[in-house]
Scaffold this active site. Structure first.
Site, PDB file in Angstrom:
ATOM      1  N   ASP A 263      10.081  36.015 -18.956  1.00 59.83           N
ATOM      2  CA  ASP A 263       9.367  35.426 -20.074  1.00 59.83           C
ATOM      3  C   ASP A 263       7.961  36.030 -20.081  1.00 59.83           C
ATOM      4  OD1 ASP A 263       9.465  32.068 -21.475  1.00 59.83           O
ATOM      5  OD2 ASP A 263       8.544  33.917 -22.207  1.00 59.83           O
TER       6      ASP A 263
HETATM    7  C1  GLC Z   1       7.110  32.694 -24.999  1.00 52.76           C
HETATM    8  C2  GLC Z   1       8.311  31.814 -24.822  1.00 52.76           C
HETATM    9  C3  GLC Z   1       9.631  32.523 -24.997  1.00 52.76           C
HETATM   10  C4  GLC Z   1       9.463  33.628 -26.020  1.00 52.76           C
HETATM   11  C5  GLC Z   1       8.530  34.659 -25.415  1.00 52.76           C
HETATM   12  C6  GLC Z   1       8.275  35.821 -26.381  1.00 52.76           C
HETATM   13  O1  GLC Z   1       6.151  32.379 -24.020  1.00 52.76           O
HETATM   14  O2  GLC Z   1       8.388  31.056 -23.625  1.00 52.76           O
HETATM   15  O3  GLC Z   1      10.611  31.550 -25.394  1.00 52.76           O
HETATM   16  O4  GLC Z   1      10.718  34.200 -26.334  1.00 52.76           O
HETATM   17  O5  GLC Z   1       7.297  34.095 -25.004  1.00 52.76           O
HETATM   18  O6  GLC Z   1       7.609  35.375 -27.496  1.00 52.76           O
END
Ligand code: GLC
Length: 725
Positions: A263
């Site tokens: 993430d």
């Molecule tokens: C965010 C979220 C995740 C998302 C990623 C990219 O922090 O936790 O669900 O897909 O970053 O935007």
């Protein structure tokens, strides 16, 4: 490209080029207009890899992405195309109801259609990968991201995950107008302790396997090309560097061999978590756990090269990760056509097209849940209705993860006025100084403004036959980094309801929210409550279809509504007590002293504009052995005066087992639409396979007595029993 050619390409890459494929850089380093869904970290290390980065996220638009791909590939030593990723969670520009609402639709086919439309809009806009479906099981509405989940039931979550993967990818993500899906957040992010983001999850392996892992696995078995690690610790070890979770459970047990992406920044966050001393150690732990792409933390960009030079990371781990990334690019056909479906003309034609808006309208109406209705709804022709509240005015209806959805594209209730009705804000959306996840909110002259709005609203309420009070949360009070300790409506809205109730008790509440709010104080003041969630681009028309009676509500509760936030976490499939409270007078039993130990509205509850009855269960046998089938039948009758759709649910309980079983588990459901007076026999088949659960034998059933119920809600008493021999 053939596998042989792909292997040759991998072998021909320099170490820098290989590491580049594992680095994902924030989109704003390529395009100012990129969506921002995280903070900038270790920018310098990452920027060194900008010419070699295997992927970016947040950039959108056919022309922009074609131009970016062209310039990037021209400068790349091996001209390897970049992957363009984006959070297409519940729609791109055409925004559909939030996934929690879709979970309550109990309609995987509808969820698949919405995902299909979202994929089409994303593909022609140049996107290759979506960070969806989110499959985190949720039981605590303090957590802002419950809006992103299909809800509290493993079966619903799993079937929704399957459906959305199919909607995004089709039979193969390389097909025209399809995009690759990413199962997230692995794992168990929805069990966030105290509903707080980026922190802790404490689960027994039994609970993890029983409730939280099945939906991820169903999504993976459905062919999702990527999985994303979660921010949280899992029993003391961050998910992004957790060998048991990633190497054992995800790769070996679930057999996932696709791209595992972190993430945003989650590899680097293992340092503040206190699991790694520095980014270098974080990079080492993550790559050993098979995390293939580092999303924006800078750990891989800054440290993989030295880790290899020091012999702490073997090049085979890098090659394994790069191979997965190249295979994904090859599956998407990017080596033959690096632009895939990016097409400015089709983008203009298909984004927000009529067909997608019609689907969004249908989804908004079919996922809304009628929680209560004493008959005040639907509105009767000629009745004078006063629509009052922030959501009768300009409050946004597109949920928090519609990151490229636009308020101006949304059709609201006031945009499709019902004849003779008035539409007034009644109050500001939030209390003065309230914070939501992108910053503080306040209004000048808040008190003076609200006094004037209230006065105007009360005048309208007095002269109306019925008041439709449209209340709720700001879209940025839910979603990521939007945990709330108090899940009630803002005080200014609660006051509006109380004041209006004094002048006109004929009130129907329409609630817009990304979570099951605590409505205990408001419930007695409303003769009806229609829960619209965050319905998206066509929220106004969709809910109007219900308010005017053109259609009948059919949604159900996907996540228990608490009487008090103090009851959280809660779910219908909880464990039994050794001292169940059989009556209020009983001492020393499982109960709260201050609220009934039940939800305000239970999982599976949902009303329509007609009434249904279900006959007692008829079953063909009272015992089954493995391989045999118990056939249970009920007769569903529409005893009301309107057509309606019932979601008939089958719940099972294993009375005695080596691991205590939940009081009820949803095992199947059927949706049936009947005309007034019509009846239909429904058949459910119970088999031994449905009774298996994680135990000392691995995943098996255990002989003995079982109870089961067939009803219109998780608290149905329409039950029977059987024995497993
Ligand atoms: C965010 C979220 C995740 C998302 C990623 C990219 O922090 O936790 O669900 O897909 O970053 O935007």
């Amino acid at each position: 490209m053939t596998e042989q050619k792909l292997r040759e390409l991998l072998d021909d890459l320099s170490l820098e080029e290989k590491i580049g494929q594992l680095v994902q850089i924030p989109g704003w380093h390529f395009e100012d207009s990129a969506a921002v869904t995280g903070g900038d970290t270790q920018a310098d290390a990452q920027l060194r890899y900008k010419p070699l980065a295997g992927s970016t996220l947040g950039v959108l638009g056919a022309e922009k992405l074609r131009a970016l791909q062209e310039s990037y590939m021209a400068n790349h030593p091996h001209h390897i195309p970049m992957l363009f990723m984006l959070d297409v969670v519940h729609g791109l520009r055409t925004v559909f109801p939030i996934p929690l609402a879709q979970g309550g639709g109990f309609d995987p086919a509808l969820a698949e259609e919405c995902a299909r439309a979202a994929a089409l809009e994303a593909a022609v806009s140049g996107i290759h990968v979506t960070f969806a479906p989110m499959c985190d099981l949720v039981r605590d509405s303090r957590w802002g991201r419950v809006m992103e989940s299909p809800g509290e039931d493993p079966l619903v979550n799993g079937l929704m995950a399957q459906a959305m993967v199919k909607g995004f990818q089709g039979e193969h993500c390389g097909e025209k107008d399809r995009i690759a899906a990413c199962i997230k957040h692995f794992a168990a992010y929805g069990a966030a302790v105290a509903g707080l983001d980026y922190q802790n999850v404490e689960l027994s392996e039994q609970t993890l396997r029983e409730f939280y892992l099945p939906a991820y696995e169903k999504g993976i078995r459905a062919g999702a090309e990527l999985v994303m690690t979660s921010f949280n610790l899992l029993n003391g070890v961050p998910a992004s560097g957790n060998p048991w979770l990633l190497n054992q459970v995800l790769r070996r047990e679930m057999g996932f061999d696709g791209v595992l992406i972190s993430d945003w920044g989650s590899i680097g966050e293992m340092v503040p978590h206190g699991y790694c001393a520095d980014l270098k150690e974080a990079a080492e732990k993550a790559i050993h756990c098979g995390v293939d792409i580092d999303m924006c933390s800078g750990a891989y960009a800054g440290h993989l090269q030295e880790l290899i030079a020091e012999g702490k990371v073997d090049i085979s781990l890098i090659d394994r990760a790069v191979w997965r990334v190249l295979v994904l690019k090859n599956k998407l056909g990017l080596f033959e056509n690096p632009f895939k479906d990016a097409d400015a003309a089709r983008e203009k034609e298909l984004v927000l097209c009529k067909a997608h808006r019609e689907l969004a309208r249908r989804a908004a109406r079919e996922t809304a849940v009628l929680l209560k209705n004493d008959g005040i709804l639907p509105l009767n022709p000629g009745e004078k209705a006063a629509f009052i509240g922030p959501f009768a005015a300009d409050a946004p209806l597109h949920g928090g993860w519609a990151i490229v959805g636009r308020d101006e594209d949304t059709v609201k209730l006031k945009d499709v006025p019902i004849e003779g009705a008035v539409y007034l804000p009644g109050c500001t959306l939030l209390d003065n100084g309230m914070v939501y996840n992108t910053g503080s909110y306040w209004e000048e002259d808040h008190e003076a403004k609200n006094a004037a709005l209230l006065q105007q609203a009360l005048e309208a309420a007095k002269s109306a036959d019925k008041v439709i009070l449209c209340l709720g949360e700001h879209r940025m009070q839910t979603g990521e980094a939007a945990s709330r300790a108090d899940t009630r409506l803002p005080g200014v809205q609660r006051n509006l309801l109380e004041q209006v109730a004094r002048v006109n008790p004929s009130i129907a509440l329409v609630i817009f929210s990304g979570r099951p709010l605590e409505l205990t104080e408001q419930e007695p003041l409303a003769k009806a409550i229609l829960y619209g969630w965050m319905p998206g681009s066509e929220g106004g028309p969709g809910l109007n279809d219900l308010l005017t009676g053109v259609c009948s509500p059919k949604g159900s509760v996907p996540m228990s509504f608490p009487r008090s936030v103090g009851q959280l976490p809660m779910s219908y499939n909880h464990m039994r007590s050794g001292r169940p409270a059989r009556n209020p007078a009983q001492p020393f039993v499982t109960r709260y002293l201050d609220v009934p130990n039940t939800p305000l509205y239970p999982f599976g509850h949902g009303l329509g504009y007609t009434e249904f009855t279900l006959s007692p269960i008829r079953q063909d046998r009272s015992a089954i052995a493995p391989g045999e089938t118990l056939t249970a039948k009920v007769t569903l009758t529409n005893t009301g005066r309107r057509e309606g759709t019932a979601t008939v649910q089958l719940y099972i309980h294993d009375v005695t087992a080596s691991r205590v079983r939940p009081v009820r588990e949803l095992a199947a459901w059927q949706q049936m639409t009947l005309n007034p007076g019509e009846e239909r026999e429904l058949t459910f088949q119970l088999r031994e396979e449905m009774l298996r659960f994680p135990n000392a034998q691995g995943f098996a059933s255990e002989k003995g007595k079982f109870e089961f119920w067939i009803g219109l809600c998780s608290d149905t008493d329409n039950g029977s029993g059987f024995e497993l021999l």
